[in-house]
Design an enzyme around this catalytic site. Structure first.
Site, PDB file in Angstrom:
ATOM      1  N   ASP A  88     -22.093  42.386 -18.691  1.00  0.00           N
ATOM      2  CA  ASP A  88     -21.778  42.191 -20.103  1.00  0.00           C
ATOM      3  C   ASP A  88     -22.911  41.372 -20.707  1.00  0.00           C
ATOM      4  O   ASP A  88     -23.383  40.410 -20.087  1.00  0.00           O
ATOM      5  CB  ASP A  88     -20.481  41.387 -20.259  1.00  0.00           C
ATOM      6  CG  ASP A  88     -19.224  42.196 -20.003  1.00  0.00           C
ATOM      7  OD1 ASP A  88     -19.334  43.361 -19.579  1.00  0.00           O
ATOM      8  OD2 ASP A  88     -18.122  41.640 -20.202  1.00  0.00           O
ATOM      9  N   HIS A 145     -23.268  43.483 -11.429  1.00  0.00           N
ATOM     10  CA  HIS A 145     -22.816  44.620 -10.632  1.00  0.00           C
ATOM     11  C   HIS A 145     -23.942  45.644 -10.479  1.00  0.00           C
ATOM     12  O   HIS A 145     -24.980  45.556 -11.130  1.00  0.00           O
ATOM     13  CB  HIS A 145     -21.583  45.242 -11.282  1.00  0.00           C
ATOM     14  CG  HIS A 145     -20.389  44.326 -11.293  1.00  0.00           C
ATOM     15  ND1 HIS A 145     -19.252  44.592 -10.566  1.00  0.00           N
ATOM     16  CD2 HIS A 145     -20.162  43.140 -11.930  1.00  0.00           C
ATOM     17  CE1 HIS A 145     -18.373  43.612 -10.755  1.00  0.00           C
ATOM     18  NE2 HIS A 145     -18.909  42.719 -11.585  1.00  0.00           N
ATOM     19  N   SER A 251     -27.566  33.651 -18.051  1.00  0.00           N
ATOM     20  CA  SER A 251     -28.995  33.897 -18.073  1.00  0.00           C
ATOM     21  C   SER A 251     -29.306  35.336 -18.453  1.00  0.00           C
ATOM     22  O   SER A 251     -28.708  35.891 -19.354  1.00  0.00           O
ATOM     23  CB  SER A 251     -29.613  33.533 -16.730  1.00  0.00           C
ATOM     24  OG  SER A 251     -31.013  33.468 -16.854  1.00  0.00           O
TER      25      SER A 251
END
Length: 289
Positions: A88, A145, A251
């Site tokens: 995200d 992921h 980050s």
């Protein structure tokens, strides 16, 4: 105020000390104090706790536990695409690598060799290839992921600075993503090798992977490298959408892919919010004939 002036204070701040302190505080169990900090953070950044596996903020013993919270099953369905978005966040930049140069922001480029810690042979695989840079803000889900199935071959810890990685800093600090501390993960896939680099920043206490655990701290001045599979250990194979790592505070991730008929999602543009699992890129249709 210009972006260069806006980031000037960051050159003066004791970023290592601030980051060490933030990591220390975020890992401590402080009871109601921790709960209150989390409550204020959720309110300030409008964190959507309804999609968290555990939506009760009082159940998190440390701020790090909250920050690396898991999502409910099915919260991020995977698109039918060759590559899905691994996080995200918000798109910083993406597109073609020009020879060995990655576009950072107007007037700023950096080299693939610098990003991977000076290994020119590794960087050569991505000459005239493709890249994507995605920024994770404080409100975002902070696990990373896999964009596709992959077999881990190398992991490289590259020491560096700890500038913020927000859009203003990306426009104001030359070579930002090849300058900050980072963990470079190299995978082999059915379509060839790819790199998934986790870039650290101010207040990012540490970066961790599912196969190694916390990579930093300790922080050092030398590049460290691991080859896989490790002696006597099975291969590390991860499927598309499977967790590969996490940030303890937020980050940026940078992905590199080799030259080939890759076509990014036509809806993508710099600044656009993206979600884990949405289509990132596919193989151009005319190349499959």
């Amino acid at each position: 105020m210009s972006d260069r002036l806006a980031v000037l204070p960051q050159y003066l701040l004791p970023k290592q000390a601030l980051t060490h302190f933030a990591g220390f505080v975020a890992s401590r169990e402080r009871g109601w104090v921790t709960t209150e900090i989390i409550r204020r953070f959720v309110a300030k950044y409008r964190v959507n706790m309804s999609e968290a596996l555990d939506s009760d903020i009082a159940s998190y013993l440390t701020f790090n536990d909250f920050f690396t919270r898991a999502l409910k099953p099915g919260a991020r369905p995977l698109a039918q695409a060759a590559l899905v978005c691994p996080v995200d966040g918000a798109i910083s930049q993406f597109g073609a690598i020009e020879h060995d140069q990655i576009f950072q922001a107007k007037g700023h480029h950096y080299s693939t060799t610098a990003l991977v810690g000076g290994d020119a042979a590794l960087a050569a695989h991505y000459q005239n290839g493709h890249f994507a840079t995605i920024y994770l803000s404080p409100k975002d889900y902070h696990r990373i992921h896999m964009p596709c199935d992959g077999r881990l071959t190398r992991m490289i810890y590259v020491p560096g600075d700890l500038f913020s990685v927000n859009p203003v800093t990306a426009r104001g600090v030359p070579g930002l993503f090849a300058r900050n501390e980072r963990v470079v993960c190299v995978f082999e896939s059915a379509r060839g090798p790819f790199v998934l680099a986790l870039v650290g920043a101010t207040i990012v206490g540490s970066m961790a992977t599912v196969w190694h655990g916390v990579v930093n701290p300790p922080r050092g001045k030398a590049v460290r490298e691991w080859r896989y599979p490790a002696s006597g250990q099975p291969e590390v194979v991860l499927r598309q959408g499977e967790e590969m790592g996490r940030f303890l505070l937020g980050s940026t991730v940078v992905l590199l892919f080799p030259k080939g008929p890759l076509r990014f999602n036509p809806d993508w543009e710099p600044g656009r919010a993206v979600r884990l699992g949405e289509a990132m890129a596919d193989v151009a249709a005319d190349s499959q004939r």
